[in-house]
Design a protein around this motif. Structure first.
Motif, PDB file in Angstrom:
ATOM      1  N   SER A  17       0.838  -1.203   0.000  1.00 40.45           N
ATOM      2  CA  SER A  17       0.000   0.000   0.000  1.00 40.45           C
ATOM      3  C   SER A  17       0.869   1.247   0.000  1.00 40.45           C
ATOM      4  O   SER A  17       2.075   1.194   0.236  1.00 40.45           O
ATOM      5  CB  SER A  17      -0.919   0.001   1.230  1.00 40.45           C
ATOM      6  OG  SER A  17      -0.150  -0.003   2.423  1.00 40.45           O
ATOM      7  N   LYS A  26       0.825   4.269  -6.104  1.00 41.36           N
ATOM      8  CA  LYS A  26      -0.156   4.721  -7.073  1.00 41.36           C
ATOM      9  C   LYS A  26      -1.414   3.872  -7.028  1.00 41.36           C
ATOM     10  O   LYS A  26      -2.500   4.339  -7.344  1.00 41.36           O
ATOM     11  CB  LYS A  26       0.455   4.685  -8.473  1.00 41.36           C
ATOM     12  CG  LYS A  26       1.626   5.657  -8.654  1.00 41.36           C
ATOM     13  CD  LYS A  26       2.212   5.551 -10.061  1.00 41.36           C
ATOM     14  CE  LYS A  26       3.367   6.544 -10.245  1.00 41.36           C
ATOM     15  NZ  LYS A  26       3.972   6.431 -11.592  1.00 41.36           N
ATOM     16  N   SER A  27      -1.236   2.613  -6.644  1.00 41.37           N
ATOM     17  CA  SER A  27      -2.380   1.723  -6.456  1.00 41.37           C
ATOM     18  C   SER A  27      -1.978   0.649  -5.451  1.00 41.37           C
ATOM     19  O   SER A  27      -0.802   0.308  -5.326  1.00 41.37           O
ATOM     20  CB  SER A  27      -2.804   1.082  -7.780  1.00 41.37           C
ATOM     21  OG  SER A  27      -1.732   0.338  -8.332  1.00 41.37           O
ATOM     22  N   ASP A  28      -2.947   0.134  -4.713  1.00 40.60           N
ATOM     23  CA  ASP A  28      -2.678  -0.950  -3.781  1.00 40.60           C
ATOM     24  C   ASP A  28      -2.533  -2.262  -4.551  1.00 40.60           C
ATOM     25  O   ASP A  28      -3.210  -2.494  -5.563  1.00 40.60           O
ATOM     26  CB  ASP A  28      -3.791  -1.080  -2.749  1.00 40.60           C
ATOM     27  CG  ASP A  28      -3.802   0.085  -1.763  1.00 40.60           C
ATOM     28  OD1 ASP A  28      -2.801   0.852  -1.737  1.00 40.60           O
ATOM     29  OD2 ASP A  28      -4.791   0.223  -1.024  1.00 40.60           O
ATOM     30  N   LEU A  29      -1.648  -3.115  -4.057  1.00 44.26           N
ATOM     31  CA  LEU A  29      -1.351  -4.375  -4.731  1.00 44.26           C
ATOM     32  C   LEU A  29      -1.507  -5.529  -3.750  1.00 44.26           C
ATOM     33  O   LEU A  29      -1.319  -5.363  -2.541  1.00 44.26           O
ATOM     34  CB  LEU A  29       0.084  -4.369  -5.270  1.00 44.26           C
ATOM     35  CG  LEU A  29       0.464  -3.229  -6.222  1.00 44.26           C
ATOM     36  CD1 LEU A  29       1.969  -3.246  -6.484  1.00 44.26           C
ATOM     37  CD2 LEU A  29      -0.291  -3.355  -7.535  1.00 44.26           C
ATOM     38  N   ALA A  56       4.606   0.944  -8.692  1.00 38.67           N
ATOM     39  CA  ALA A  56       3.681   1.580  -7.750  1.00 38.67           C
ATOM     40  C   ALA A  56       4.382   2.649  -6.932  1.00 38.67           C
ATOM     41  O   ALA A  56       3.758   3.618  -6.473  1.00 38.67           O
ATOM     42  CB  ALA A  56       3.070   0.526  -6.822  1.00 38.67           C
TER      43      ALA A  56
END
Length: 558
Positions: free
Chosen positions: A110, A113-116, A267
């Motif tokens: 987290s 740019k985006s949660d993975l 990210a």
């Protein structure tokens, strides 16, 4: 253990070494004439087949498969004419802790740019050295520390200027010189140093106080595919028992796929390829990825004493001087199933063959009569878990290491047929090279240095446990320049084994194997060891080698 998957076999030979004068560095000695007797192919076949049968369930330490394996080995040692090697007993206890991971969470990233989220097994693997029923790493700051090396003697510190206490470090496999064409460089050029091994990287991360350490898997520098990582890191994991239950280790160690790493770096607004290139340069600065990692798992914990099996043939004139043969009897037990549902990693080549070789050599030694020096036949446990059995013996020797002249390690006999060359892992490190050269004299083969020193094979089998404590050990096997098909055929066979059988359920006994080359290989092992057992020489590491000072101190009584 993650090691070279296949030694293509040596050519069969008469193996007659005359009285050869060697002069390696600062030592000269006359090697005795040794003629190898007939060695039993039936012993090799029957023991390999038995140990790798499904009845042994993959010979994992601490299982019913171990009990069957060590019983068989001790009985075969006794039948060969050896004496029990540990104060009247065949076994040396090796205290282990068995930790099996369960209820693993996804690896969640987290803050970018985006949660993975990544899946255990296919995307990442992880385990804990800490003896705790539940392990949780929550919202841990992530830091890319390049190769994760702190080597003050080389002026290199990937942790300089960064505090990683309680954080998750992301690390590259191998060392900064990987890909070099020469053997010159900060870390031995193309040849991997111990700094490149995954074991070192986790050790250093723990010393730095990291909560978790994740190594980026990359097939070429790792020297094995993700399938090997997944099969080796899932299921039971064995560690040496420690007084503090692993409290000084990281909470979690693991691997992530390179593709996964690329997504994590993206990210974070970073380019993985760019950062990998930067990490190769001296003065690299760790990168705060400004991301947070979260992962949890549970552990089933069981303490057990696994066993090394120790037999000895007492020397007739100098019984307090020792030559040692080593091979590991263990394998992975039950592992990730093959497509047909088979979940037993039988370990036929790796290393039922080497264990069988110990017995066949013991038979040959006793038939030939006791040599001048005593010969130890040591079948060790938990090699696949990090050389734990050989490490335990080396650190708790039954026979003094200062009186151990040297030895030979045997780890996996391949079945590709005779080769024109012999590959020596660590060629040029010790004066034992001269013994191998003498054993090969007149045989039409040549001893060559390993063609891929960047893969770190020297640190991946049981000889290393003795070497780092000063005992000269030689580790060699058949080359890939096959008499039938040349190097192209040898490389293809090696690749096929690595891709389809190594550390998987299909490393199984095959009744159609051609054992001719194996028996020629075995004669070389016999001749090298017997020379050591008959000479008065004390071979050493060559001048400038990393283990020379330790050996000199040991021999001086330090």
């Amino acid at each position: 253990m993650l090691k070279r998957s296949l030694w293509v076999l040596l050519a069969p030979s008469l193996i007659l070494a005359g009285c050869t004068k060697i002069d390696e560095g600062d030592t000269a000695a006359a090697l005795p004439e040794i003629a190898a007797p007939e060695l039993s192919v039936e012993t090799m076949k029957s023991i390999t087949e038995e140990l790798s049968s499904d009845a042994y369930e993959g010979r994992a330490p601490g299982t019913a498969g171990e009990a069957k394996a060590i019983k068989l080995i001790s009985e075969k040692f006794a039948a060969a004419g050896l004496e029990p090697g540990n104060k009247g007993g065949w076994f040396q206890d090796v205290p282990l802790v068995d930790i099996t991971v369960k209820n693993t969470s996804p690896l969640k990233i987290s803050g970018g740019k985006s949660d993975l989220a990544f899946t255990y097994g296919s995307d990442y693997v992880a385990a804990s050295y800490q003896e705790q029923p539940k392990i949780e790493v929550a919202n841990s700051d992530m830091v890319f520390v390049g190769y994760g090396i702190n080597a003050p003697e080389r002026g290199w510190n990937d942790y300089a200027g960064v505090d990683v206490k309680g954080k998750t470090v992301v690390i590259l496999v191998n060392d900064p010189d990987f890909g070099s064409e020469s053997l010159e460089g900060e870390f031995g050029g193309r040849a991997m140093t111990y700094y490149g091994r995954w074991t070192y990287k986790y050790e250093e991360a723990a010393r730095q106080g990291a909560a978790a350490a994740l190594i980026i898997h990359d097939t070429d520098p790792a020297a094995y595919g993700w399938n090997v990582v997944e099969s080796s890191w899932t299921g039971e994991q064995f560690y040496a028992q420690s007084a503090n239950g692993g409290a000084d280790q990281t909470k979690l160690n693991g691997w992530i796929q390179k593709e996964v790493a690329g997504k994590i770096f993206a990210a974070a607004g970073q380019d993985l390829t760019v950062q990998m290139a930067a990490a190769k340069k001296k003065g690299f600065k760790a990168v705060n990825l400004k991301l947070k990692a979260s992962v949890s798992l549970e552990n089933d914990i069981n303490k057990t004493d696994s066993k090394n099996v120790v037999g000895i043939l007492k020397g007739k004139t100098r019984p307090d001087e020792y030559v040692i043969y080593t091979a590991h009897w263990d394998h992975l037990g039950r592992c990730k199933p093959a497509p047909d549902g088979d979940d037993i990693c039988n370990g036929a080549v790796d290393n039922a063959t080497g264990t069988a070789a110990l017995v066949a050599l013991a038979e040959a030694y006793t038939k030939a009569g006791a040599p001048d020096r005593s010969v130890i036949f040591l079948a060790v446990t938990a090699e696949e878990s990090g050389l734990l059995g050989s490490q335990y013996y080396a650190e708790n020797p039954i026979y003094s290491l200062s009186q151990t002249v040297g030895g030979v390690n045997m780890d996996a006999f391949g079945m590709a047929g005779p080769a024109k060359n012999v590959i020596v892992v660590g060629k040029g490190k010790s004066q034992l090279d001269a013994y191998l050269e003498a054993a090969l004299k007149g045989d039409g083969r040549v001893a060559e240095a390993e063609p891929t020193p960047e893969k770190g094979y020297y640190y991946r089998s049981d000889h290393f446990s003795f070497a780092k404590l000063g005992v000269p050990m030689i580790y060699f096997g058949g080359g890939e320049d096959l008499i039938d098909g040349g190097r192209e055929a040898g490389e293809a066979i090696s690749k096929d084994y690595t891709d389809n059988r190594y550390h998987g359920p299909k490393d199984e006994y095959n009744p159609d194997w051609d054992w001719t080359g194996v028996m020629g290989d075995l004669k070389v092992y016999y001749t090298v060891g017997r020379m050591l057992a008959m000479t008065e020489d004390w071979p050493n590491w060559n001048e400038g080698d990393e283990f020379r000072a330790t050996r000199d101190k040991s021999r001086a009584g330090g």
